[in-house]
Design an enzyme around this catalytic site. Structure first.
Site, short mmCIF file in Angstrom:
data_model
loop_
_atom_site.label_atom_id
_atom_site.label_comp_id
_atom_site.label_asym_id
_atom_site.label_seq_id
_atom_site.Cartn_x
_atom_site.Cartn_y
_atom_site.Cartn_z
N ARG A 43 0.85 -1.19 0.00
CA ARG A 43 0.00 0.00 0.00
C ARG A 43 0.88 1.23 0.00
O ARG A 43 1.54 1.55 0.99
CB ARG A 43 -0.92 0.00 1.23
CG ARG A 43 -1.89 1.18 1.24
CD ARG A 43 -2.96 1.03 2.29
NE ARG A 43 -2.42 1.01 3.63
CZ ARG A 43 -3.11 0.65 4.72
NH1 ARG A 43 -4.34 0.23 4.58
NH2 ARG A 43 -2.55 0.68 5.90
N SER A 112 -12.38 -4.04 0.96
CA SER A 112 -12.67 -3.72 2.36
C SER A 112 -14.16 -3.47 2.52
O SER A 112 -14.76 -2.75 1.72
CB SER A 112 -11.89 -2.48 2.79
OG SER A 112 -10.50 -2.70 2.71
N LYS A 141 -5.21 4.13 10.10
CA LYS A 141 -6.19 4.80 9.26
C LYS A 141 -7.06 5.68 10.15
O LYS A 141 -7.94 5.20 10.86
CB LYS A 141 -7.06 3.77 8.51
CG LYS A 141 -6.26 2.88 7.58
CD LYS A 141 -7.16 2.09 6.66
CE LYS A 141 -7.70 2.96 5.55
NZ LYS A 141 -8.45 2.18 4.53
#
Length: 211
Positions: A43, A112, A141
């Site tokens: 990521r 997700s 996050k």
């Protein structure tokens, strides 16, 4: 292109270029593979595209050498250029169908989810696995919103036939509870990337979940 078996989802690493103990992303990948991880997601939200392609190409060599899978977060152009095993999507990214049309039937496409409706929609549209997001609070996050908790894992596992993994704030001390709630596996970021001994931490996760 083969797809992961259910047990391959047991421990899934999401790399982090910033939150680590001095290990580069490639070092995180290699050390996690040594520790037994079978699915790696890279990521990178700010890396220039050519640098991202180079990084993914090197990571793919490592996952291939360990009979593991390489997934790219969101950046379908990187997945296409490198020929990675698949792509992981968020709810705001391109649709599963669009990604499938571009990458083909053999690609591993995960997404997700936080709700049963999102899970049903993902399965109906061809997702290969679901990452139930927000099991526990996490600093990784900040825009995650409310946590779904362990109850979220249980609810979504009951209404899907897809592999279900939990993500969000999972550590060595709480990973077993995620499995007991119904998850097939866990996705981990900082509990691995911030470890002083990544291979041993990965092995500890696997041992605790299999007790």
């Amino acid at each position: 292109m083969k797809k992961p078996l259910l047990h391959d989802f047991r421990l899934y690493l999401v790399t982090d270029p910033l939150l680590n103990k001095g290990y580069s992303v490639l070092e995180q990948v290699e050390l996690a593979l040594i520790g037994g991880v079978k699915i790696i997601q890279i990521r990178e939200k700010k890396m220039p595209i050519l640098d991202y392609i180079k990084l993914a190409s090197e990571a793919l060599k490592l996952t291939r050498a360990h009979d593991a899978f390489l997934i790219i977060n969101d950046a379908i152009e990187v997945a296409m250029a490198v020929g990675t095993d698949g792509l992981h999507l968020g709810q705001e990214d391109i649709s599963i169908k669009e990604a499938r049309n571009i990458l083909g039937a053999g690609a591993v496409i995960g997404i997700s989810v936080k709700t049963e409706d999102e899970a049903v929609y993902a399965e109906e549209n061809g997702a290969d696995y679901l990452a139930v997001n927000g099991i526990f609070p996490t600093a990784t996050k900040e825009d995650l919103g409310d946590c779904v908790g362990l109850e979220g894992i249980t609810r979504i596992r009951e209404i899907t036939r897809l592999p279900v993994i939990g993500i969000g704030g999972i550590t060595l001390s709480n990973c077993r509870s995620v499995i007991e709630a119904g998850a097939h596996g866990i996705a981990v970021v900082t509990a691995i990337t911030m470890s002083d001994n990544i291979p041993q931490t990965c092995r500890s996760f696997l041992d605790i979940m299999d007790e």
